[in-house]
Design an enzyme around this catalytic site. Structure first.
Site, PDB file in Angstrom:
ATOM      1  N   HIS A 131      -0.250   6.840   7.321  1.00  0.00           N
ATOM      2  CA  HIS A 131       0.331   6.801   5.924  1.00  0.00           C
ATOM      3  C   HIS A 131       0.907   8.184   5.661  1.00  0.00           C
ATOM      4  O   HIS A 131       0.586   9.246   6.245  1.00  0.00           O
ATOM      5  CB  HIS A 131      -1.083   6.983   5.066  1.00  0.00           C
ATOM      6  CG  HIS A 131      -1.851   5.656   5.410  1.00  0.00           C
ATOM      7  ND1 HIS A 131      -2.889   5.539   6.153  1.00  0.00           N
ATOM      8  CD2 HIS A 131      -1.578   4.288   4.793  1.00  0.00           C
ATOM      9  CE1 HIS A 131      -3.452   4.252   6.389  1.00  0.00           C
ATOM     10  NE2 HIS A 131      -2.531   3.585   5.514  1.00  0.00           N
ATOM     11  N   SER A 161       0.973  -1.191  -0.041  1.00  0.00           N
ATOM     12  CA  SER A 161       0.113  -0.190   0.144  1.00  0.00           C
ATOM     13  C   SER A 161       0.858   1.308  -0.041  1.00  0.00           C
ATOM     14  O   SER A 161       0.459   2.182  -0.620  1.00  0.00           O
ATOM     15  CB  SER A 161      -0.951   0.009   1.246  1.00  0.00           C
ATOM     16  OG  SER A 161      -0.394  -0.065   2.527  1.00  0.00           O
ATOM     17  N   ASN A 169       4.642  -6.638   5.374  1.00  0.00           N
ATOM     18  CA  ASN A 169       3.494  -7.321   5.980  1.00  0.00           C
ATOM     19  C   ASN A 169       4.024  -8.932   6.441  1.00  0.00           C
ATOM     20  O   ASN A 169       3.280  -9.491   7.302  1.00  0.00           O
ATOM     21  CB  ASN A 169       2.361  -7.576   4.937  1.00  0.00           C
ATOM     22  CG  ASN A 169       1.516  -6.319   4.726  1.00  0.00           C
ATOM     23  OD1 ASN A 169       0.667  -5.886   5.676  1.00  0.00           O
ATOM     24  ND2 ASN A 169       1.506  -5.566   3.436  1.00  0.00           N
ATOM     25  N   GLY A 192      -1.595  -4.672   1.410  1.00  0.00           N
ATOM     26  CA  GLY A 192      -1.918  -5.785   2.232  1.00  0.00           C
ATOM     27  C   GLY A 192      -0.793  -7.073   1.634  1.00  0.00           C
ATOM     28  O   GLY A 192      -0.733  -8.090   2.278  1.00  0.00           O
ATOM     29  N   ASP A 228      -4.208  10.097  10.535  1.00  0.00           N
ATOM     30  CA  ASP A 228      -4.155   8.977  11.141  1.00  0.00           C
ATOM     31  C   ASP A 228      -2.798   8.361  11.754  1.00  0.00           C
ATOM     32  O   ASP A 228      -2.543   7.639  12.556  1.00  0.00           O
ATOM     33  CB  ASP A 228      -4.854   7.755  10.342  1.00  0.00           C
ATOM     34  CG  ASP A 228      -3.978   7.440   9.080  1.00  0.00           C
ATOM     35  OD1 ASP A 228      -2.808   7.897   8.945  1.00  0.00           O
ATOM     36  OD2 ASP A 228      -4.298   6.621   8.274  1.00  0.00           O
TER      37      ASP A 228
END
Length: 238
Positions: A214, A65, A130, A102, A211
């Site tokens: 990112h 991502s 990941n 992901g 958040d």
């Protein structure tokens, strides 16, 4: 007893990653690799329409991502910022951002042939975050990345490896060993390495979205600088 220098450095880099990467990489909380979905349309980051230009060599970024630019407009993500630097240097390359949120190293390997369909000149491998979040065996990470590199090199495609770091929740041995996977592979295959994709961005509030996870557009610029410093010599080498 004083902590070894390497471990101290790794912990400084990854202390924030336990929660942040889980969302930044689109982790679903499982320790099993996410079944690969049908590959999305690759985003080709290229100049706008205009007069015909000489053929441009492709650069494919195989990633997750962060490469997909989650939370950013396509033009703000780091692959687009790399394209800006390439264009400013008048180099005949275009960037294809093959990022899937992901994705593990196994997921990247599963779509490698699709990504290399028309033999790009350079493959940037930005995978592994990941794997670390799910505590997947390091032997699997090494095997998947090795296979990606070997298959690309067999097609005379130059490879640039991008390093990641593991969160500390799986223990000291895992964290340190994960860190070492990337320089070891770079040395084994004689390829250049970006030590840490998120260098100077990870954990910096002003460089991340609300958040706190990112990267913002400015954070993406810095990430692009991290990659560009190692990528540019490949674009001008014979």
């Amino acid at each position: 007893m004083k902590e070894p220098t390497l471990l101290a450095e790794v912990r400084v880099r990854v202390s924030f990653l336990c929660v942040a990467l889980a969302l930044a990489m689109g982790c679903r909380g499982s320790k099993e690799p996410v079944p690969a979905a049908a590959p999305p349309q690759t985003a080709v980051v290229s100049p706008g329409t205009g007069p015909a230009v000489p053929a441009r060599h492709r650069i494919v970024i195989l990633g997750d991502s962060l490469t997909a630019g989650l939370g950013l407009d396509q033009g703000e993500a780091y692959p687009a910022r790399l394209q800006e630097r390439i264009d400013a240097a008048a180099l005949p390359f275009e960037v294809s951002a093959a990022g899937v949120s992901g994705d593990t190293s196994a997921g990247g390997l599963s779509r490698l042939e699709w990504a290399l369909g028309d033999n790009p000149r350079i493959l940037i491998v930005a995978l592994g975050g990941n794997d670390a979040l799910r505590g997947l065996p390091l032997a699997e990470l090494q095997r998947n990345l090795s296979t990606i590199i070997e298959r690309a090199q067999a097609r005379r495609i130059r490879v640039l490896l991008v390093g990641m770091e593991a969160p500390p929740n799986f223990g000291r041995d895992y964290t340190v060993a994960f860190h070492q996977v990337y320089p070891d592979l770079a040395k084994r295959y004689g390829i250049p390495l970006v030590p840490f994709l998120l260098q100077d961005v990870a954990g910096v509030e002003s460089l991340n979205q609300p958040d706190g996870i990112h990267p913002t557009a400015e954070g993406a610029r810095i990430i692009a600088n991290n990659v560009w410093a190692i990528l540019r010599p490949l674009l001008t080498a014979p």
